[in-house]
Design a protein around this motif. Structure first.
Motif, short mmCIF file in Angstrom:
data_model
loop_
_atom_site.label_atom_id
_atom_site.label_comp_id
_atom_site.label_asym_id
_atom_site.label_seq_id
_atom_site.Cartn_x
_atom_site.Cartn_y
_atom_site.Cartn_z
N ALA A 97 -29.87 11.53 6.38
CA ALA A 97 -29.50 11.23 4.97
C ALA A 97 -28.71 12.56 4.58
N ALA A 98 -29.24 13.69 4.65
CA ALA A 98 -28.69 15.06 4.51
C ALA A 98 -27.44 15.22 5.10
N SER A 99 -27.08 14.72 6.07
CA SER A 99 -25.74 14.67 6.75
C SER A 99 -24.64 14.01 6.14
N ILE A 100 -25.22 13.07 5.73
CA ILE A 100 -24.24 11.85 5.07
C ILE A 100 -23.88 12.61 3.90
N ALA A 101 -24.94 12.99 3.03
CA ALA A 101 -24.79 13.59 1.49
C ALA A 101 -23.97 14.79 1.66
N LYS A 102 -24.16 15.50 2.83
CA LYS A 102 -23.40 16.71 2.81
C LYS A 102 -21.65 16.47 3.04
N GLU A 128 -27.01 16.87 13.36
CA GLU A 128 -25.78 16.22 12.46
C GLU A 128 -26.30 14.78 11.86
N GLY A 129 -27.73 14.45 11.94
CA GLY A 129 -27.91 12.94 11.52
C GLY A 129 -27.61 12.04 12.44
N LYS A 130 -27.27 12.31 13.66
CA LYS A 130 -26.73 11.09 14.45
C LYS A 130 -27.58 10.54 15.18
N THR A 131 -27.55 9.33 15.78
CA THR A 131 -28.59 8.54 16.42
C THR A 131 -27.95 8.95 17.98
#
Length: 734
Positions: free
Chosen positions: A589-594, A537-540
């Protein structure tokens, strides 16, 4: 208002006496020809001039002297005057119009005797006396109307022509022709009524003055936004002196002074809250109606309103350095600058008056020889009507009034256009590139998931983990510590060790705490007992262990701002392509963009490469705007056709941008595009109607279908209509 940088100096002058675009163009040309002047920009609507010059070669007096030589007057602009020069000018124009009307109304009364359908209206016989009419008309022509002769003289002396030339020619023709008729028939005066045109010249001058008065009042409204901002600045402040609050003038407040802000009071400076809690209404700066809660450590801004609690604050920015003062400066500079579309109006105005004079002469000749059978009077009337109706006032006001109204309305809603060029060019943008961190997202990571393994209790585990992270300066550690504060007072940390790029080791309540990456756990031979899909999900993701046992998995992410998705959707509906440009990893980046609805993502870009990515898009014939907030965005902001900086961002980013949006709300970017489109459309409407008015009016006047006094009324109100159309921008809802 002057600023000095080495030998380069800038000055703003209030200029009096301009009547049309030809006037402002002449002053601009005259100043730009002076040795030492770098650039002079004259704004007809604001009645100001902004001049950059070399102080080693010129001074303020020399610039003012040059303007006076051109036939106008100028004084150095004074900020925060109780009454600005335009208000003084409106009062003067009102007095002059009233005097002119007093002497013209008797002449207007005599017109009833000229028409068969008004024969029943009583006209005093003494008013029909040619000498009485001559006396009344002379007062108006050479007393009130002297300003037009003076303007025409200076214009012609400087080898140009303006509205004054047209008015002086038209009214003089009517006046002197009437004088000729009186002198020719002086032996027969009293025997019959003479066909005189004294009322034509006097009423023309009075109507033109009325039009100029309406125009000045309307122009005054176009800068209402600036006036509102200036008026909301408090005049005094309560400053602590020896522990006692003392009311002092705002100009005496110094940096680091301690101030007391009472409930209901306007905040005098930019400051940091030392103690107290209150809600502060910041709508005058941001356009947001909801008050913002303020407590110790929060920043408050000058001219915002303290609503319900007493605040003790420390001054951090005073005078011209406050956010409000900078907003006023930016809006004033934008309104004083010249939009590229104005060049068309300037070029037309430069040749318009000579063309009109030529057309008027041709009208007289053609009418005299071909249409009126040698009737001098009727041919003269047609010539005067052409001269009067063709004044290019509306053309000169078409652009600056729209710029003033549009930029002022935008500023009221938290959008600051630095220049008129930025306001115009934003209209052409078809692609907007967004930075991610701090622009689309809040810029500060928060804990989104805190997964505690089943055999442990959250209330026991979380305080230990949060306490362990308290000594780390890493943003992820700060997010975890802030999350843990909701679970009570955090225990003391006995030992702490940071492992760069991997995590931390600490001892809390005699328990060994390890928090970090999967690699850190591998190094310590700790088994991860519960996996997750947080990374997808693009999380740390951080793992936490207590005494070498995996107890929790923590996901940290930079949250999307509440308005980002809505703003991007609205921009896409407006036909603008949206792109995310970030240095973050592709997955994040892809997660935020989505989440926000952006399909085009450029990730993993170094700060130095952002400008190159913008240039690539420009090479595809796109008109690109860049939205960012950080130091690393400054080159891309400067490279884009329009750079838009978040008001919450760094000073370098704001300085490099063409537009600043307050509070970092992306909906303000939507407002910026909308305001630009509406303003450019308004300018085009004004230019169309100004040109159409002259194109239609001149043939009608030449054909004899328009009496000179009606032509004067039409000319006067054409300028007012242009200004009123521009003022519609002040009612735009953003």
């Amino acid at each position: 208002m002057t600023t000095i940088n080495s030998k380069n100096k800038e000055i703003t002058l209030d200029i009096q006496g301009m009547t049309c675009a030809a006037c402002s163009a002449r002053i601009e040309r005259g100043l730009n020809k002076l040795e030492g002047v770098e650039q002079a920009t004259i704004n007809l609507a604001l009645e100001t001039g902004h001049i950059s010059f070399d102080s080693a070669e010129l001074n303020e007096d020399a610039l003012i002297a040059k303007i006076q030589k051109l036939g106008y007057d100028a004084v150095v602009h004074q900020e925060n005057n109780e009454k600005d020069h335009r208000e003084v000018e409106i009062e003067r124009k009102t007095r002059v119009f009233i005097i002119s009307a007093i002497f013209s109304l008797p002449l207007l009364w005599t017109m009833f005797a000229h028409f068969s359908f008004t024969k029943g209206v009583y006209v005093p016989e003494f008013l029909m006396n040619p000498y009485v009419q001559w006396a009344l008309a002379t007062i108006v022509q050479f007393g009130i109307g002297w300003q037009f002769y003076k303007g025409a003289y200076y214009a012609l002396r400087n080898k140009s022509a303006n509205m004054d030339v047209l008015v002086a020619l038209g009214t003089s023709a009517a006046y002197f022709y009437s004088v000729y008729i009186v002198l020719k028939n002086r032996e027969h005066i009293g025997m019959f009524h003479l066909d005189l045109y004294f009322e034509t010249s006097a009423i023309l001058i009075t109507l033109i003055l009325l039009g100029k008065l309406f125009e000045a009042r309307a122009k005054g409204h176009s800068s209402d936004a600036i006036k509102k901002l200036i008026k909301i600045q408090p005049k005094t402040a309560f400053v602590e002196r020896n522990g006692t609050p003392l009311e002092v003038p705002i100009r005496e407040v110094q940096l680091e002074d301690i101030l007391i802000i009472k409930p209901g009071a306007s905040i005098p400076v930019d400051a940091v809250v030392i103690s107290g809690n209150s809600a502060v209404n910041e709508s005058m700066l941001t356009g947001e109606s909801l008050p913002v809660d303020k407590s110790t450590g929060d920043t408050i801004y000058a001219a915002t309103l303290n609503e319900n609690g007493t605040l003790r604050v420390q001054a951090k920015k005073v005078g011209k350095d406050t956010v409000l003062s900078n907003i006023i400066r930016v809006v004033e500079e934008a309104q004083a600058s010249k939009a590229p579309i104005q060049r068309l109006a300037d070029q037309i105005s430069a040749i318009f008056v000579p063309i009109v004079v030529t057309l008027a002469v041709i009208t007289f000749i053609v009418s005299y020889f071909f249409f009126t059978d040698g009737n001098f009077t009727h041919s003269l009337e047609r010539m005067i009507a052409v001269l009067v109706i063709a004044c290019p006032c509306a053309l000169g006001l078409a652009t600056p009034t729209s710029i003033m109204a549009g930029s002022g309305r935008a500023a009221e809603n938290g959008v600051l256009f630095k220049t008129a060029e930025a306001l115009e060019h934003t209209n052409t943008i078809d692609t907007i590139v967004f930075d991610k961190t701090g622009t689309i997202t809040k810029g500060a990571p928060v804990v989104t998931n805190f997964l505690v393994l089943n055999k442990y209790e959250k209330k026991d585990i979380i305080p230990l983990i949060a306490a362990a992270e308290r000594n780390s300066e890493h943003p992820v550690a700060t997010a975890i510590t802030n999350y843990g504060k909701d679970y009570g007072v955090l225990p003391a940390v006995q030992t702490f060790k940071a492992i760069p790029g991997k995590g931390i080791e600490a001892t809390v309540e005699n328990k060994q705490i390890i928090i970090g990456t999967r690699k850190l756990f591998t190094n310590h031979d700790i088994t991860i007992n519960c996996d997750s899909n947080f990374e997808d999900e693009g999380k740390t993701v951080m793992y936490a262990a207590i005494d070498h046992q995996h107890v929790a998995t923590i996901a940290v992410a930079d949250e999307v701002k509440e308005t980002s998705k809505d703003a991007i959707h609205k921009l896409q509906k407006m036909g603008i392509e949206t792109i995310m440009l970030t240095g973050d990893q592709v997955k994040t980046a892809a997660s935020i963009a989505k989440q926000v609805g952006i399909s085009n993502v450029i990730a993993g870009v170094l700060p130095t490469e952002k400008a190159a990515e913008v240039e690539k898009l420009q090479k595809e014939n796109r008109h690109v705007a860049m939205v960012g907030d950080g130091l690393n965005d400054a080159p891309a902001l400067a490279k884009a056709e329009i750079g838009i900086a978040m008001g919450t961002g760094t000073d370098v980013a704001i300085e490099a941008a063409d537009i600043t949006v307050m509070k970092g709300d992306l909906l303000k970017v939507v407002d910026a595009v909308k305001m630009s489109r509406l303003t450019v459309r308004n300018i085009k409407q004004n230019l169309f109607w100004a040109l159409a008015y002259n194109s239609i009016g001149i043939p009608i006047a030449a054909s004899g279908l328009l009496a000179p006094w009606l032509a004067g009324a039409a000319m006067a109100f054409s300028s007012v209509s242009v200004v009123l159309n521009a003022l519609r921008l002040q009612r735009v809802r953003l």
